[in-house]
Design a protein around this motif. Sequence first.
Motif, mmCIF file in Angstrom:
data_model
loop_
_atom_site.group_PDB
_atom_site.id
_atom_site.type_symbol
_atom_site.label_atom_id
_atom_site.label_comp_id
_atom_site.label_asym_id
_atom_site.label_seq_id
_atom_site.Cartn_x
_atom_site.Cartn_y
_atom_site.Cartn_z
ATOM 1 N N GLY A 88 123.662 -7.955 1.603
ATOM 2 C CA GLY A 88 124.229 -7.452 2.845
ATOM 3 C C GLY A 88 125.669 -7.891 3.012
ATOM 4 N N LEU A 138 120.901 1.439 9.556
ATOM 5 C CA LEU A 138 120.990 1.001 8.162
ATOM 6 C C LEU A 138 119.699 1.306 7.414
ATOM 7 N N THR A 152 127.856 -2.903 0.684
ATOM 8 C CA THR A 152 128.069 -3.814 1.802
ATOM 9 C C THR A 152 129.272 -3.387 2.629
ATOM 10 N N THR A 176 124.616 -8.423 8.235
ATOM 11 C CA THR A 176 123.552 -7.464 7.963
ATOM 12 C C THR A 176 122.911 -7.765 6.609
ATOM 13 N N GLN A 215 128.007 -1.088 5.163
ATOM 14 C CA GLN A 215 127.338 -1.836 6.234
ATOM 15 C C GLN A 215 128.363 -2.378 7.235
#
Length: 298
Positions: free
Chosen positions: A11, A87, A57, A36, A60
């Motif tokens: 993440g 997500l 990532t 995350t 994210q």
Amino acid sequence: MTHHLGANQYGKAETRVVRIVRDSPVHEIRDLNVSTTLRGDFAAAHVAGDQAAVLPTDTQKNTAFAYAKLHGVDSPEDYALALARRLLDACPAARQAQVRVEQYAWDRIGDHSFVRRGGGVRTAVVTVGPDEAHVLSGVEDLVLLNTTDSEFKGFLRDEFTTLAEADDRILATALVARWRHTTTDAGRETDWNASYDAALATLLSTFAGTYSRALQETLHAMGGALLDAQDGLAEVRFSAPNKHHFLVDFSPFRVDGLTNEGEVFVAADRPYGLIEAQVVRDDAPPAGDAWLGVPGFC
């Protein structure tokens, strides 16, 4: 020799998201640190370097920024639930998405001016799967101190014990506390902000009002009071370093009449005792994966 890929996750850690609400001349600020994590079938990325199932990532991070605008940040819990669900939808290989949020508080000094507040940092950890969601609210770096109404005596002794018993001492800690909610449907059944404000008030009043024979006893009292006050909570977990304050010995000083009647202390930052405990409602639903990925809790 044979081997296989074990547990794994990935993440984006510590995305600093600052959301300013400008729909009136009196602005609002939400200052977040967002991490995350995705868990699921990502073996191909590890074993074969195949990234086809991997949501980057960087994506994210961008989603965390976008959802601060698209969804808004009424509370860290509500924002984290929305972000985690997005997500999970965006990454078919993921079986779970976890979002951890720290919210830093600012006090208003004008319509569009603020000063950063010291004290505890509000936290939220949200774990979302296809069929369930878990929400942990909490606070960390909450520095508390009682100048009296605390003792520590009657403890086990051996040949290495030098600690003197204390009938009256300073009790201080930099508390980390997280509490697990039982209602998370769509993030709309709970007033997260009211729940957090009430929980913090309960923890503070219980700390201040409890005569302590040990930090363990104080934590148990705080957890019990919180569960008694809010039916929608299943458990609370504490991690509490004992911030030791030792009475300064004035006897070597060559000053007539200089005594220390519990007035001057040295604050020692390490080593320190670390007390961790859970207080769980008897009929609490199982935690599932709620605490997975949350460090420092027994």
